[in-house]
Design a protein around this motif. Structure first.
Motif, PDB file in Angstrom:
ATOM      1  N   ASN A   1      29.834  34.270  41.551  1.00 21.84           N
ATOM      2  CA  ASN A   1      30.016  34.809  40.206  1.00 21.84           C
ATOM      3  C   ASN A   1      31.240  34.186  39.532  1.00 21.84           C
ATOM      4  O   ASN A   1      31.157  33.645  38.433  1.00 21.84           O
ATOM      5  CB  ASN A   1      30.144  36.324  40.260  1.00 21.84           C
ATOM      6  CG  ASN A   1      30.186  36.946  38.882  1.00 21.84           C
ATOM      7  OD1 ASN A   1      29.593  36.440  37.942  1.00 21.84           O
ATOM      8  ND2 ASN A   1      30.894  38.043  38.774  1.00 21.84           N
ATOM      9  N   ASN A   2      32.376  34.244  40.189  1.00 23.44           N
ATOM     10  CA  ASN A   2      33.602  33.706  39.595  1.00 23.44           C
ATOM     11  C   ASN A   2      33.591  32.182  39.525  1.00 23.44           C
ATOM     12  O   ASN A   2      34.161  31.594  38.611  1.00 23.44           O
ATOM     13  CB  ASN A   2      34.822  34.198  40.357  1.00 23.44           C
ATOM     14  CG  ASN A   2      35.045  35.683  40.165  1.00 23.44           C
ATOM     15  OD1 ASN A   2      34.640  36.250  39.160  1.00 23.44           O
ATOM     16  ND2 ASN A   2      35.665  36.328  41.131  1.00 23.44           N
TER      17      ASN A   2
ATOM     18  N   HIS B   1      41.623  34.979  45.602  1.00 26.86           N
ATOM     19  CA  HIS B   1      42.035  36.325  45.990  1.00 26.86           C
ATOM     20  C   HIS B   1      40.822  37.174  46.394  1.00 26.86           C
ATOM     21  O   HIS B   1      40.863  37.883  47.409  1.00 26.86           O
ATOM     22  CB  HIS B   1      42.795  36.984  44.840  1.00 26.86           C
ATOM     23  CG  HIS B   1      43.276  38.354  45.152  1.00 26.86           C
ATOM     24  ND1 HIS B   1      42.604  39.486  44.761  1.00 26.86           N
ATOM     25  CD2 HIS B   1      44.357  38.787  45.852  1.00 26.86           C
ATOM     26  CE1 HIS B   1      43.240  40.550  45.191  1.00 26.86           C
ATOM     27  NE2 HIS B   1      44.315  40.150  45.853  1.00 26.86           N
ATOM     28  N   ASP B   2      39.753  37.107  45.629  1.00 25.51           N
ATOM     29  CA  ASP B   2      38.558  37.887  45.946  1.00 25.51           C
ATOM     30  C   ASP B   2      37.928  37.468  47.267  1.00 25.51           C
ATOM     31  O   ASP B   2      37.508  38.316  48.056  1.00 25.51           O
ATOM     32  CB  ASP B   2      37.512  37.761  44.830  1.00 25.51           C
ATOM     33  CG  ASP B   2      37.887  38.547  43.595  1.00 25.51           C
ATOM     34  OD1 ASP B   2      38.823  39.376  43.668  1.00 25.51           O
ATOM     35  OD2 ASP B   2      37.236  38.338  42.547  1.00 25.51           O
ATOM     36  N   VAL B   3      37.868  36.180  47.514  1.00 29.09           N
ATOM     37  CA  VAL B   3      37.286  35.688  48.768  1.00 29.09           C
ATOM     38  C   VAL B   3      38.146  36.119  49.948  1.00 29.09           C
ATOM     39  O   VAL B   3      37.633  36.609  50.967  1.00 29.09           O
ATOM     40  CB  VAL B   3      37.096  34.155  48.734  1.00 29.09           C
ATOM     41  CG1 VAL B   3      36.746  33.624  50.109  1.00 29.09           C
ATOM     42  CG2 VAL B   3      36.028  33.779  47.724  1.00 29.09           C
ATOM     43  N   ILE B   4      39.461  35.987  49.829  1.00 26.97           N
ATOM     44  CA  ILE B   4      40.354  36.406  50.922  1.00 26.97           C
ATOM     45  C   ILE B   4      40.235  37.903  51.161  1.00 26.97           C
ATOM     46  O   ILE B   4      40.142  38.357  52.310  1.00 26.97           O
ATOM     47  CB  ILE B   4      41.815  36.000  50.617  1.00 26.97           C
ATOM     48  CG1 ILE B   4      41.960  34.481  50.712  1.00 26.97           C
ATOM     49  CG2 ILE B   4      42.785  36.690  51.571  1.00 26.97           C
ATOM     50  CD1 ILE B   4      43.301  33.967  50.248  1.00 26.97           C
TER      51      ILE B   4
ATOM     52  N   LEU C   1      43.889  31.255  36.003  1.00 25.78           N
ATOM     53  CA  LEU C   1      43.793  32.658  36.411  1.00 25.78           C
ATOM     54  C   LEU C   1      42.500  32.936  37.157  1.00 25.78           C
ATOM     55  O   LEU C   1      42.489  33.687  38.153  1.00 25.78           O
ATOM     56  CB  LEU C   1      43.907  33.570  35.188  1.00 25.78           C
ATOM     57  CG  LEU C   1      45.270  33.607  34.500  1.00 25.78           C
ATOM     58  CD1 LEU C   1      45.191  34.411  33.208  1.00 25.78           C
ATOM     59  CD2 LEU C   1      46.321  34.184  35.436  1.00 25.78           C
ATOM     60  N   LEU C   2      41.404  32.356  36.703  1.00 25.36           N
ATOM     61  CA  LEU C   2      40.124  32.542  37.386  1.00 25.36           C
ATOM     62  C   LEU C   2      40.138  31.934  38.786  1.00 25.36           C
ATOM     63  O   LEU C   2      39.585  32.508  39.721  1.00 25.36           O
ATOM     64  CB  LEU C   2      38.989  31.937  36.559  1.00 25.36           C
ATOM     65  CG  LEU C   2      38.529  32.746  35.366  1.00 25.36           C
ATOM     66  CD1 LEU C   2      37.584  31.938  34.501  1.00 25.36           C
ATOM     67  CD2 LEU C   2      37.859  34.035  35.817  1.00 25.36           C
TER      68      LEU C   2
ATOM     69  N   VAL D   1      30.991  38.474  49.860  1.00 20.78           N
ATOM     70  CA  VAL D   1      31.799  37.256  49.762  1.00 20.78           C
ATOM     71  C   VAL D   1      31.078  36.205  48.925  1.00 20.78           C
ATOM     72  O   VAL D   1      31.660  35.609  48.012  1.00 20.78           O
ATOM     73  CB  VAL D   1      32.114  36.696  51.171  1.00 20.78           C
ATOM     74  CG1 VAL D   1      32.825  35.359  51.074  1.00 20.78           C
ATOM     75  CG2 VAL D   1      32.932  37.683  51.969  1.00 20.78           C
ATOM     76  N   VAL D   2      29.799  36.001  49.215  1.00 19.11           N
ATOM     77  CA  VAL D   2      29.037  34.979  48.493  1.00 19.11           C
ATOM     78  C   VAL D   2      28.911  35.348  47.022  1.00 19.11           C
ATOM     79  O   VAL D   2      29.100  34.499  46.143  1.00 19.11           O
ATOM     80  CB  VAL D   2      27.648  34.792  49.143  1.00 19.11           C
ATOM     81  CG1 VAL D   2      26.751  33.934  48.271  1.00 19.11           C
ATOM     82  CG2 VAL D   2      27.798  34.172  50.514  1.00 19.11           C
TER      83      VAL D   2
END
Length: 119
Positions: free
Chosen positions: A66-67, A45-48, A38-39, A60-61
């Protein structure tokens, strides 16, 4: 023959407790693998999403860092569960590594947020 009975029952009890312990390790490992999956999907998903929206390289960085570090923590915990199940001992070293990663994870985020407030 009566004096040998407690040893046999004690051995069965030890075996049952070991089986339960192994089952708990398996459940925890499965949950950590699910969490890691899931992570990973969340990081991608967050980067996209960060790249598609108004592009801010800092966002973005920070999102990826963080994740990504949370993924390292989950991987280290999974490693710890595997070693504990395999060696039947609990070592402190993997928990120290998790603590270090957690501390390192916070440093760039706090620094970036502090930099934003000075602008």
């Amino acid at each position: 023959m009566r004096p040998n009975t407690p040893k046999i029952e004690g051995g069965r009890l030890q075996g049952l407790l070991q089986l339960i312990e192994d089952g708990i390790h398996l459940v925890v490992a499965a949950l950590l693998v699910l969490l890691a999956g899931l992570l990973t999907v969340g990081v991608i998903h967050d980067v996209i999403r960060s790249i598609q929206g108004p592009y801010h390289e800092e966002t973005v960085v920070l999102a990826a860092l963080n994740n990504g570090l949370v993924l390292f923590i989950v991987a280290e915990l999974l490693h710890t569960v595997r070693l504990t199940a395999m060696n039947q001992t609990l070592d402190a070293e993997p928990f120290l590594v998790v603590g270090l990663i957690a501390g390192i994870r916070k440093a760039p985020i706090v620094t970036a947020e502090a930099e934003k407030s000075f602008r």
